[in-house]
Design an enzyme around this catalytic site. Sequence first.
Site, PDB file in Angstrom:
ATOM      1  CG  ASN A   1     -16.006   2.848  31.077  1.00 21.82           C
ATOM      2  OD1 ASN A   1     -15.517   3.316  30.044  1.00 21.82           O
ATOM      3  ND2 ASN A   1     -15.603   1.681  31.565  1.00 21.82           N
ATOM      4  CB  CYS A   2     -15.449   8.298  31.134  1.00 18.37           C
ATOM      5  SG  CYS A   2     -14.071   7.526  32.010  1.00 18.37           S
ATOM      6  CD  GLU A   3     -10.577   2.909  28.192  1.00 20.78           C
ATOM      7  OE1 GLU A   3      -9.667   2.504  27.448  1.00 20.78           O
ATOM      8  OE2 GLU A   3     -10.736   2.506  29.367  1.00 20.78           O
ATOM      9  CG  HIS A   4     -16.923   1.706  27.020  1.00 20.15           C
ATOM     10  ND1 HIS A   4     -17.317   1.353  28.283  1.00 20.15           N
ATOM     11  CD2 HIS A   4     -16.124   0.700  26.591  1.00 20.15           C
ATOM     12  CE1 HIS A   4     -16.797   0.186  28.598  1.00 20.15           C
ATOM     13  NE2 HIS A   4     -16.059  -0.232  27.588  1.00 20.15           N
TER      14      HIS A   4
ATOM     15  CB  VAL B   1     -13.201   9.096  25.279  1.00 14.74           C
ATOM     16  CG1 VAL B   1     -11.917   9.447  24.546  1.00 14.74           C
ATOM     17  CG2 VAL B   1     -13.596  10.230  26.205  1.00 14.74           C
TER      18      VAL B   1
END
EC number: 2.3.1.135
Length: 214
Positions: free
Chosen positions: A160-163, A165
Amino acid sequence: MKNPMLEAVSLVLEKLLFISYFKFFSSGAPGEDKAGNTLYEISSFLRGDVLEVPRTHLTHYGIYLGDNRVAHMMPDILLALTDDKGLTQKVVSNKRLILGVIGRVASIRVDTVEDFAYGAEILVNHLDRSLKKKALLNEEVAQRAEKLLGITPYSLLWNNCEHFVTYCRISRNARRKSVAMQYRCQQRQRAAQLLLQKSSGCPPSVVEMTRASD
């Protein structure tokens, strides 16, 4: 061999995250009135900074690239249905996003700060403190983000977006390098699959996309 218990737990967690994700975006789509009514101090952002948009249930992450541009991962079902950049580059609506989560298809794309945050408060580099890891130099962070732009499989739990970043911002060992290679391989495979489906004249269904990303 797959662990049935682990798969069951993962499925439950993913369903719970999906419900949170739906609530997260149910108050309004990116690019609507809220984004237009909020001014951001863009001059305070540095190229390579992590921008975070905290909400009640989830936090959305992106990498600032400079010149009012943010690279971030967004689920988007439209990517599986057309290669018309005039359509896919428009701000992702709630329906496109939710169906993208279900279909497990997303892209690492570039939007303006306003469209990225859609009116919410923006935190800068809080991820560094929470992970307690030394960040890479900002320019390397931005370059990593730019190299990963394009279509990618999506998972609420695993990609997802956290991975995205975290990989761009935090220095990791060889395991992280393999993640970068996996990103690129997955993007190539997805692009090839879409090309084959389009050449056959049959747009991919959500079920086909789900199987392809497993």
